[in-house]
Design an enzyme around this catalytic site. Structure first.
Site, PDB file in Angstrom:
ATOM      1  N   ASP A  32     -22.812  19.433-102.944  1.00 20.04           N
ATOM      2  CA  ASP A  32     -21.905  18.795-102.057  1.00 20.04           C
ATOM      3  C   ASP A  32     -20.532  18.888-102.373  1.00 20.04           C
ATOM      4  O   ASP A  32     -20.035  18.671-103.599  1.00 20.04           O
ATOM      5  CB  ASP A  32     -22.317  17.085-101.879  1.00 20.04           C
ATOM      6  CG  ASP A  32     -21.757  16.785-100.659  1.00 20.04           C
ATOM      7  OD1 ASP A  32     -20.372  16.419-100.315  1.00 20.04           O
ATOM      8  OD2 ASP A  32     -22.439  15.856-100.032  1.00 20.04           O
ATOM      9  N   ASN A  33     -19.558  19.204-101.600  1.00 21.93           N
ATOM     10  CA  ASN A  33     -18.072  19.022-101.794  1.00 21.93           C
ATOM     11  C   ASN A  33     -17.387  17.940-101.437  1.00 21.93           C
ATOM     12  O   ASN A  33     -16.130  17.720-101.777  1.00 21.93           O
ATOM     13  CB  ASN A  33     -17.295  20.377-101.009  1.00 21.93           C
ATOM     14  CG  ASN A  33     -17.122  20.114 -99.711  1.00 21.93           C
ATOM     15  OD1 ASN A  33     -17.885  19.315 -99.139  1.00 21.93           O
ATOM     16  ND2 ASN A  33     -16.544  21.018 -98.961  1.00 21.93           N
ATOM     17  N   THR A  36     -16.819  14.706 -96.580  1.00 14.53           N
ATOM     18  CA  THR A  36     -17.092  13.573 -95.932  1.00 14.53           C
ATOM     19  C   THR A  36     -18.165  12.850 -96.568  1.00 14.53           C
ATOM     20  O   THR A  36     -18.240  11.564 -96.261  1.00 14.53           O
ATOM     21  CB  THR A  36     -17.540  13.708 -94.520  1.00 14.53           C
ATOM     22  OG1 THR A  36     -18.827  14.709 -94.408  1.00 14.53           O
ATOM     23  CG2 THR A  36     -16.424  14.320 -93.621  1.00 14.53           C
ATOM     24  N   LYS A 106     -34.395  32.944 -98.947  1.00 16.31           N
ATOM     25  CA  LYS A 106     -34.887  34.298 -98.907  1.00 16.31           C
ATOM     26  C   LYS A 106     -35.155  35.017-100.309  1.00 16.31           C
ATOM     27  O   LYS A 106     -36.263  35.224-100.652  1.00 16.31           O
ATOM     28  CB  LYS A 106     -34.217  35.316 -98.164  1.00 16.31           C
ATOM     29  CG  LYS A 106     -34.578  36.720 -97.873  1.00 16.31           C
ATOM     30  CD  LYS A 106     -33.960  37.480 -97.077  1.00 16.31           C
ATOM     31  CE  LYS A 106     -33.484  38.663 -97.673  1.00 16.31           C
ATOM     32  NZ  LYS A 106     -32.629  39.560 -97.378  1.00 16.31           N
ATOM     33  N   TYR A 146     -18.168  21.784 -83.447  1.00 14.30           N
ATOM     34  CA  TYR A 146     -19.232  21.169 -83.844  1.00 14.30           C
ATOM     35  C   TYR A 146     -20.646  21.873 -83.183  1.00 14.30           C
ATOM     36  O   TYR A 146     -21.661  22.281 -83.584  1.00 14.30           O
ATOM     37  CB  TYR A 146     -19.433  19.725 -83.764  1.00 14.30           C
ATOM     38  CG  TYR A 146     -20.531  19.077 -84.376  1.00 14.30           C
ATOM     39  CD1 TYR A 146     -20.794  19.038 -85.860  1.00 14.30           C
ATOM     40  CD2 TYR A 146     -21.496  17.957 -83.977  1.00 14.30           C
ATOM     41  CE1 TYR A 146     -21.977  18.362 -86.349  1.00 14.30           C
ATOM     42  CE2 TYR A 146     -22.561  17.569 -84.377  1.00 14.30           C
ATOM     43  CZ  TYR A 146     -22.744  17.743 -85.809  1.00 14.30           C
ATOM     44  OH  TYR A 146     -23.716  17.155 -86.231  1.00 14.30           O
ATOM     45  N   ARG A 187     -17.295   6.756 -85.741  1.00 14.79           N
ATOM     46  CA  ARG A 187     -18.426   6.797 -84.847  1.00 14.79           C
ATOM     47  C   ARG A 187     -18.640   5.235 -84.322  1.00 14.79           C
ATOM     48  O   ARG A 187     -18.206   4.383 -85.069  1.00 14.79           O
ATOM     49  CB  ARG A 187     -19.623   7.281 -85.456  1.00 14.79           C
ATOM     50  CG  ARG A 187     -19.701   8.946 -85.302  1.00 14.79           C
ATOM     51  CD  ARG A 187     -20.876   9.565 -85.837  1.00 14.79           C
ATOM     52  NE  ARG A 187     -20.814   9.634 -87.267  1.00 14.79           N
ATOM     53  CZ  ARG A 187     -21.802  10.441 -88.023  1.00 14.79           C
ATOM     54  NH1 ARG A 187     -22.451  10.997 -87.515  1.00 14.79           N
ATOM     55  NH2 ARG A 187     -21.690  10.320 -89.284  1.00 14.79           N
TER      56      ARG A 187
HETATM   57  N1  UDP Z   1     -17.620   5.100 -78.563  1.00 15.09           N
HETATM   58  C1  UDP Z   1     -16.819   4.020 -78.064  1.00 15.09           C
HETATM   59  N2  UDP Z   1     -15.990   3.346 -79.057  1.00 15.09           N
HETATM   60  C2  UDP Z   1     -15.676   3.808 -80.242  1.00 15.09           C
HETATM   61  C3  UDP Z   1     -16.575   4.828 -80.790  1.00 15.09           C
HETATM   62  C4  UDP Z   1     -17.220   5.599 -79.940  1.00 15.09           C
HETATM   63  O1  UDP Z   1     -17.162   3.384 -77.003  1.00 15.09           O
HETATM   64  O2  UDP Z   1     -15.064   3.001 -81.007  1.00 15.09           O
HETATM   65  C5  UDP Z   1     -18.184   5.770 -77.654  1.00 15.09           C
HETATM   66  C6  UDP Z   1     -18.044   7.293 -77.625  1.00 15.09           C
HETATM   67  O3  UDP Z   1     -16.972   7.601 -76.584  1.00 15.09           O
HETATM   68  C7  UDP Z   1     -19.535   7.902 -77.200  1.00 15.09           C
HETATM   69  C8  UDP Z   1     -20.360   6.953 -77.832  1.00 15.09           C
HETATM   70  O4  UDP Z   1     -19.490   5.805 -78.278  1.00 15.09           O
HETATM   71  O5  UDP Z   1     -19.572   8.048 -75.797  1.00 15.09           O
HETATM   72  C9  UDP Z   1     -20.839   7.510 -79.448  1.00 15.09           C
HETATM   73  O6  UDP Z   1     -19.849   8.112 -79.927  1.00 15.09           O
HETATM   74  P1  UDP Z   1     -20.122   8.522 -81.281  1.00 15.09           P
HETATM   75  O7  UDP Z   1     -18.684   8.823 -82.026  1.00 15.09           O
HETATM   76  O8  UDP Z   1     -20.817   7.761 -82.184  1.00 15.09           O
HETATM   77  O9  UDP Z   1     -21.023   9.729 -81.392  1.00 15.09           O
HETATM   78  P2  UDP Z   1     -21.250  11.046 -80.153  1.00 15.09           P
HETATM   79  O10 UDP Z   1     -22.886  10.507 -79.805  1.00 15.09           O
HETATM   80  O11 UDP Z   1     -20.242  10.909 -79.309  1.00 15.09           O
HETATM   81  O12 UDP Z   1     -21.338  12.124 -81.049  1.00 15.09           O
END
Ligand code: UDP
Length: 316
Positions: A32-33, A36, A106, A146, A187
């Site tokens: 792991d670097n 994150t 492999k 991503y 998230r």
């Molecule tokens: N979201 C939100 N408020 C926040 C962070 C995320 O309403 O403070 C929403 C975001 O727009 C998305 C959903 O929650 O529709 C899930 O976002 P997340 O970043 O967790 O992961 P994603 O499933 O989008 O990769």
């Protein structure tokens, strides 16, 4: 003793994978670097003789002395917040990093599993998402780094399976939460829980009508481990089909934390934000005889306690 290599083993999911493999009797090596990930996620294993880890970037090459039986390739930033600042690293680790890990598999005759994502379905037009859906992805959108990186990683994995006979597997992870997520990850689970615990406004993006389906970490790990040790190659969705709008989710977290925070609306950070997401888990049930057992309330209660501990200890 079987030996496993976990790339990204200092991350949220990777570190839980290490715990799971150690409990199953494996010797575990992590690369792991810390882009994150965090060494803190592995500190409880400091005195475990069957565990070791190295600070190394698997995108720069992979040299591994001795035998390895299975490679879990889990290294990758995964928060949409990282897509803005770590796009090239994400493309590299899922492209070159996957190539390096597959070459190692492999050479060593090891099994291989890549943790792919529900993001391969993009902003899905099929609901719930089945594994045979090809997806709706904007390659040059803000999430493209991503989504396309993981799609490329899947293509590379299948190529090694088909052309080199590597026992290579693909699991597609849907939104997962639990202990060891970064509080500042960006998230929705750490954001909402952190905001609710601090009494800050809970930031719902857009109308809050977009949906996600949340899986608790131990349920996810069980599904991944079962796929890795099965005769199936995937791709297999792994997640919990309990679907919520983000507004409902904010209300649920407010209730479970007992918070007085107000719910506020902010603009969607990206136009590509998927409007709906829920895994079809028929394959998971049929192939590996598994479905989630931890309810959203139970999983969130544990996660809230974890984040509360971090905040009380001064984490931002
Ligand atoms: N979201 C939100 N408020 C926040 C962070 C995320 O309403 O403070 C929403 C975001 O727009 C998305 C959903 O929650 O529709 C899930 O976002 P997340 O970043 O967790 O992961 P994603 O499933 O989008 O990769």
């Amino acid at each position: 003793m079987p030996r496993a290599l976990v790339t990204g083993g200092a991350g949220f999911l990777g570190s839980h994978m290490c715990d799971r493999l150690l409990a199953e009797g494996y010797e575990v090596v992590v690369f792991d670097n810390l882009l994150t990930g965090s060494a803190d996620n592995l500190s409880h294993l400091a005195n475990e003789p069957r565990f070791s880890w190295e600070n190394t970037d698997v995108s720069n090459g992979l040299s591994f002395p001795g035998e390895v039986d299975v490679i879990y390739h889990m290294a990758s930033p995964a928060s949409p917040v990282d897509f803005a600042t770590k796009a090239v690293e994400i493309l590299r680790v899922n492209g070159v990093g996957t190539y390096n890990a597959l070459e190692l598999a492999k050479a060593k005759g090891a099994r291989f599993l890549i943790t792919s994502t529900s993001e391969v379905y993009g902003d899905p037009l099929v609901h719930p998402q089945t594994e045979d859906y090809w997806g709706n992805v904007n390659p040059i959108g803000t999430r493209g780094c991503y989504d396309e990186a993981k799609r490329y990683g899947e293509a590379m994995t299948i190529a090694y399976r088909r052309y080199h006979g590597v026992d290579a597997k693909i699991v597609r992870i849907f939104n997962t939460y639990g202990e060891r997520m970064r509080l500042s990850d960006g998230r929705v689970v750490p954001n909402f829980v952190g905001q609710a615990l601090r009494g800050d406004p809970i930031t719902v993006y857009g109308t809050g009508q977009q949906t996600r389906s949340f899986c608790y970490v131990s349920d996810l790990l069980e599904g991944i481990f079962r796929l890795a040790t099965s005769e199936h190659a995937g791709p297999m969705n792994c997640g919990n089909p309990t679907e919520r709008t983000m507004l409902e989710f904010a209300q649920e977290i407010k209730r479970l934390t007992g918070s007085a925070s107000e719910i506020v609306y902010e603009p969607l950070p990206t136009a590509d934000d998927p409007k709906q997401r829920r895994p079809d888990i028929t394959r998971m049930k049929e192939w590996v005889n598994w479905e989630p057992v931890v309810s959203l309330e139970e999983g969130l209660t544990r996660t809230i306690a974890y984040f509360k501990g971090k905040i009380d200890a001064g984490a931002k």
